[in-house]
Structures are given as C-alpha cells and as structure tokens.
Design an enzyme around this catalytic site. Structure first.
Site, PDB file in Angstrom:
ATOM      1  N   ASP A 229      27.121  59.511  51.275  1.00 31.81           N
ATOM      2  CA  ASP A 229      27.181  58.618  52.441  1.00 31.81           C
ATOM      3  C   ASP A 229      28.637  58.307  52.795  1.00 31.81           C
ATOM      4  OD1 ASP A 229      26.005  56.610  54.362  1.00 31.81           O
ATOM      5  OD2 ASP A 229      27.127  55.248  53.063  1.00 31.81           O
ATOM      6  N   LYS A 233      31.196  59.469  56.161  1.00 32.92           N
ATOM      7  CA  LYS A 233      32.057  58.571  56.951  1.00 32.92           C
ATOM      8  C   LYS A 233      33.504  59.052  56.946  1.00 32.92           C
ATOM      9  CE  LYS A 233      28.991  54.679  56.037  1.00 32.92           C
ATOM     10  NZ  LYS A 233      28.780  53.416  55.320  1.00 32.92           N
TER      11      LYS A 233
END
Length: 370
Positions: A229, A233
């Site tokens: 995750d 980003k």
C-alpha cells in the site's frame, strides 16, 4: 449573469468511502445550486456496486439512492456499456470511482477520451503500469490530451493536500530533492503503539491484533504488513516528481510478514502464529532504544538519485516522524526553495470521511474547469 449549468455524476463503489462521498455530495450540490454567480445543478444518475446498480434510461436523477439500491436487482453495467451510457447523457459527466478495482482503473483512458471526467481515490490507476499512467494523462484534459479531467488527491494521504502540493512545487519550477514520510495510517498507529516516544509499548503481534480490532488494518492484516500500500503511494509521488517508476514492485519494499508465515491460508491463521516471531521485533526496538531512537515504517523518494524505498527506519526522538500520534500521516518535501526546513503536511491519512473529502474536493476542481 451566467446561465445555470447541469452536471451529471456517476458513482462506482458504495462502501465506507462511497457512502461518505454520497453524503458530502448532497451537501455540496445544495450549496452549488444556491450559488449567486453561476448556479450548478449536480445530479446523481448512476450508482453501482460490485453486485448491482441503479440508473434510468432517461438519466432521471437518483433522489433516494439508498432505498433504490437496496431494492435493485439490476447487475452493474460492463465498463464499455457504462462508457456508452454516460457519453449519451444530456450534459457533462463526472465518474467518481470509489473502488480499488484494477479493471475500472484500466478503463480510465476510454472514459477520458470520451470527455468523461474522473475523480477517484483508486491508487491502482496511478501506481500500476507506467504505460497506464501515460495513457491516462495523454487522454486527460489536465494532462496533454483534450478529454475529460482526472484528479486523484485522495490516492495518497486521504484528504491531506499531498498531490496538489507536490504538483504546485513542480509546476512552479521548484526542484524536489527528497520526499519522506509515514504514508500509512495503519503503520503509523502500529508503530506509535509498538514503540511510543515515552518508551514501553506492547508486543508487535499484540499491537497488530489491536490495530485490526480497531478497524485500522485491512480485514487480512498481511495486506498492510507487506508494504505494498505504501509502495503504491510512493510510486505515485515519484512519478509526479518526474521519475519513471515502472511499478510498486520495481524498488525495495520491506515486508513485515515473516517468510515462514507468507503461506498462511488466512489472516486469522497468520495472527495466531505471529507471536512466535515477536523476538525479532523486540530486538529491533531494543536496538533503537539504546541509540535514543524509535523505529517507524516509512517511505522515501530521492529524486536526484532516482531511488525509491519503503521499510523500517530509526529516527531520533526529536524528529517530527517520531512524534506522530495515532494513525496520522506525515509527508515532508525537501526542495531547493525550502532548503533544510522541509515543507511538512501532517494529519489524518485514513478513514472514510477524510478520504471522501479528498474526492469531493477533486469534484469541485472538475466543476470549476467544466
């Protein structure tokens, strides 16, 4: 006086973020319709989940979407048919994708080329293949194309103005040297509990269990602990800073899942076996404590060197990253203009309401451009 405008909204995804967005949309639409300069009437014409959808052939607004969705037995439109439905609407259309679905992300260039604008927190569209990134922005009106507009503020940092700040730094000619921070509300909460500034903290496995019980982790905590995750980003930010990052797996990403537990059949099995590996994390904590430091899970982009990495780092207790509270995110931009004192953005980086706020803010940007 400018004539009133009609804009149609189609929403995919009605989970936590989707519901929060729909609630914010009703507040925003009443404000826009009362605007004295140029009233804008925003109509929800389609709402779709993974299992069902509601829409009308004549584009009639969905004024009671909650009850209509509950009662609906209509399956979702396949993406090509959805694009055809939206392109025939009697006005401008904005598609709001509140999912993390790769198939929807892959279809963005198709929607944009047809003049349909997109706002979304879907990281997969902007951190997937570099070719998809290029296709999206070569079609978009705010890229190099003439299609619809695309904004994705909440794909990094939920409602925090991370992407808009970075874009402004780059577009005004500042030179971004380094981006560093805690990009995951889950990891923030976990390490602030595991090694608080004042010392103490519980066993790592116990803190993971607590984070899951409080709803900070994905249903399977391995989806947070694998670091992917955060890597997604970082991929988005690195690309915005000018690096051609191929994918979130093309740079070092430290997974906190012990090798022996990678094959666990479920999240519950993983949690039951994790205490066996607490010793490794205890050692790490004790080593940092001896140096007067704390351990945090961070991501960084070194722009001049073209390096991106995600993993555990030690920080002095006086460092802003060490002092983070709860599940907050912190992102520091080191640039030529800002010198040794980075530009810091800090605050809630997770949660339905703040993520939806980022989506709603993006919708307002599109409405100003249409």
């Amino acid at each position: 006086m400018p004539l009133p405008r009609q804009v149609f909204i189609a929403v995919i995804g009605a989970g936590g973020v989707g519901k929060a967005f729909l609630s914010q949309l009703s507040q925003v639409s009443s404000n826009l319709s009362r605007s004295t300069s140029a009233p804008t009437y925003v109509s929800l014409i389609l709402l779709s989940t993974s299992k069902k959808s509601i829409y009308h052939a004549d584009y009639k607004p969905l004024n009671n979407w909650h009850a209509e969705l509950e009662a609906s037995a209509t399956p979702p439109l396949p993406l090509p048919e959805l694009a055809e439905y939206l392109v025939k609407a009697p006005g401008k259309v904005v598609l709001v994708d509140n999912t993390s679905n790769q198939d929807v992300a892959d279809a963005y260039p198709t929607f944009l080329k047809k003049g349909i604008s997109i706002v979304t927190p879907n990281k997969k569209a902007f951190s997937g293949s570099y070719q998809l990134w290029r296709d999206i922005f070569s079609a978009a009106g705010n890229g190099s194309g003439v299609g619809g507009y695309v904004f994705h503020e909440s794909s990094v940092g939920a409602g925090l103005p991370v992407i808009s700040t970075l874009k402004e730094l780059v577009e005004t000619g500042d030179e971004v040297l380094k981006i560093e921070g805690v990009f995951s509300g889950t990891m923030s909460f976990l390490f602030n509990s595991f090694q608080p500034l004042g010392g103490g903290g519980g066993k790592f496995s116990a803190e993971v269990k607590t984070a899951k019980e409080k709803g900070y982790t994905e249903p399977d905590p391995r989806d947070d602990l694998n670091g992917l995750d955060v890597a997604r980003k970082l991929t988005i930010l690195a690309r915005l800073a000018g690096l051609e990052v191929g994918s979130p797996t093309s740079f070092p990403v430290q997974s906190l899942i012990p090798k022996e537990l990678e094959s666990c059949s479920s999240g519950d099995e993983f949690l039951s076996k994790l205490p066996e590996f607490d010793g490794q994390m205890d050692e790490l904590k004790a080593g940092a404590e001896k140096e007067g430091k704390v351990v945090r899970f961070v991501g960084s982009v070194d722009v001049p060197k073209g390096e991106v990495k995600v993993g555990l780092e030690k920080f002095d207790k006086s460092h802003p990253i060490a002092a983070l509270k709860g599940s907050d995110n912190i992102i520091a931009f080191y640039t030529k203009r800002y010198g040794d004192n980075p530009l810091i953005i800090q605050g809630a980086g997770a949660g339905g309401e703040v993520t939806a706020m980022g989506v709603t803010g993006d919708l307002l940007k599109v409405l100003r451009l249409l």
